[in-house]
Design a protein around this motif. Structure first.
Motif, PDB file in Angstrom:
ATOM      1  N   GLN A  13       0.999  -0.982   0.288  1.00 10.45           N
ATOM      2  CA  GLN A  13       0.092   0.121  -0.104  1.00 10.45           C
ATOM      3  C   GLN A  13       0.808   1.162  -0.025  1.00 10.45           C
ATOM      4  N   ALA A  14       0.369   1.929  -0.182  1.00  5.58           N
ATOM      5  CA  ALA A  14       0.897   3.636  -0.263  1.00  5.58           C
ATOM      6  C   ALA A  14       1.453   3.202   1.120  1.00  5.58           C
ATOM      7  N   GLY A  15       3.065   4.689   1.096  1.00  7.53           N
ATOM      8  CA  GLY A  15       3.326   4.575   2.599  1.00  7.53           C
ATOM      9  C   GLY A  15       4.102   3.595   3.315  1.00  7.53           C
ATOM     10  N   GLY A  16       3.754   2.659   2.478  1.00  5.07           N
ATOM     11  CA  GLY A  16       4.665   1.114   2.724  1.00  5.07           C
ATOM     12  C   GLY A  16       6.065   1.239   2.866  1.00  5.07           C
ATOM     13  N   SER A  17       6.811  -0.110   2.994  1.00  7.29           N
ATOM     14  CA  SER A  17       8.111  -0.031   2.324  1.00  7.29           C
ATOM     15  C   SER A  17       8.526  -1.453   1.777  1.00  7.29           C
ATOM     16  N   ASN A  83      11.391   3.258   1.012  1.00  5.83           N
ATOM     17  CA  ASN A  83      10.258   3.518   1.730  1.00  5.83           C
ATOM     18  C   ASN A  83       9.323   4.595   1.417  1.00  5.83           C
ATOM     19  N   SER A  84       8.225   4.973   2.221  1.00  7.93           N
ATOM     20  CA  SER A  84       7.839   5.836   1.698  1.00  7.93           C
ATOM     21  C   SER A  84       6.870   5.240   0.308  1.00  7.93           C
ATOM     22  N   LEU A  85       6.902   4.572  -0.146  1.00  9.20           N
ATOM     23  CA  LEU A  85       5.922   4.233  -1.979  1.00  9.20           C
ATOM     24  C   LEU A  85       5.555   4.916  -2.022  1.00  9.20           C
ATOM     25  N   LYS A  86       4.417   5.646  -2.944  1.00  7.78           N
ATOM     26  CA  LYS A  86       4.078   6.089  -4.106  1.00  7.78           C
ATOM     27  C   LYS A  86       3.546   5.133  -4.633  1.00  7.78           C
ATOM     28  N   ASP A  89       5.419   4.637  -8.512  1.00  5.39           N
ATOM     29  CA  ASP A  89       6.486   4.156  -7.857  1.00  5.39           C
ATOM     30  C   ASP A  89       6.032   2.400  -8.635  1.00  5.39           C
ATOM     31  N   THR A  90       4.798   2.778  -9.225  1.00  4.04           N
ATOM     32  CA  THR A  90       5.032   1.292  -9.580  1.00  4.04           C
ATOM     33  C   THR A  90       5.510   0.788 -10.785  1.00  4.04           C
ATOM     34  N   ALA A  91       6.639  -0.421 -10.690  1.00  2.00           N
ATOM     35  CA  ALA A  91       7.123  -0.536 -12.093  1.00  2.00           C
ATOM     36  C   ALA A  91       7.625  -2.242 -12.206  1.00  2.00           C
ATOM     37  N   VAL A  92       8.095  -2.530 -12.691  1.00  2.00           N
ATOM     38  CA  VAL A  92       9.379  -3.719 -12.661  1.00  2.00           C
ATOM     39  C   VAL A  92      10.497  -3.205 -12.561  1.00  2.00           C
ATOM     40  N   THR A 123       4.482  -3.703  -7.245  1.00  2.00           N
ATOM     41  CA  THR A 123       3.081  -2.389  -6.966  1.00  2.00           C
ATOM     42  C   THR A 123       2.771  -1.572  -5.823  1.00  2.00           C
ATOM     43  N   VAL A 124       2.057  -0.632  -5.727  1.00  2.00           N
ATOM     44  CA  VAL A 124       2.061   0.439  -4.665  1.00  2.00           C
ATOM     45  C   VAL A 124       0.469   0.339  -5.272  1.00  2.00           C
ATOM     46  N   SER A 125      -0.269   0.157  -4.282  1.00  2.00           N
ATOM     47  CA  SER A 125      -1.979   0.428  -4.286  1.00  2.00           C
ATOM     48  C   SER A 125      -2.174   2.098  -3.546  1.00  2.00           C
TER      49      SER A 125
END
Length: 126
Positions: A13-17, A83-86, A89-92, A123-125
């Motif tokens: 999830q967004a905000g995760g690591s 960290n603080s994924l958005k 940032d979703t990509a291979v 994958t960042v949801s």
């Protein structure tokens, strides 16, 4: 030949690591740069972060302050702590090795890297 195997991708999830790993095997080099790149659908492969065997790291502006690249020379492994994924940032994510040319500082150009892994999906949801 050099084999690079990435691991650690997944859905978060967004905000995760997440922490990506890239293990290298095969031919060894006395000097090298390891880099992380990413490619989202429809986009070109873009530089994320790089680390020379000795020297300073380099980050893309979009990830600086959130991502950290590090290496373990004894294990021939490079890591990418994210960290603080958005959602963007979703990509291979691919790791790569540069074994020739100027290697005191990482290059942002994918064409400067000689060996590539197969990639791991992040994958960042929202």
């Amino acid at each position: 030949q050099v084999q690079l195997v990435e691991s650690g991708g997944g859905l978060v999830q967004a905000g995760g690591s997440l922490r990506l790993s890239c293990a290298a095997s095969g031919r060894t080099f006395s000097n090298y740069v390891m880099g992380w790149f990413r490619q989202a659908p429809g986009n070109q492969r873009e530089f994320v972060a790089g680390i020379p065997r000795s020297g300073n790291t380099l980050y893309a502006d979009s990830v600086r302050g959130r991502f950290t690249i590090s290496g373990d020379n004894a294990k021939d492994t490079v890591y990418l702590q994210m960290n603080s994924l958005k959602p963007e940032d979703t990509a291979v994510y691919f790791c790569a090795v540069r074994s020739r040319g100027y290697m005191s500082r990482p290059s942002r150009w994918a064409s400067d890297y000689d060996y590539w892994g197969q990639g791991t999906q992040v994958t960042v949801s929202s």
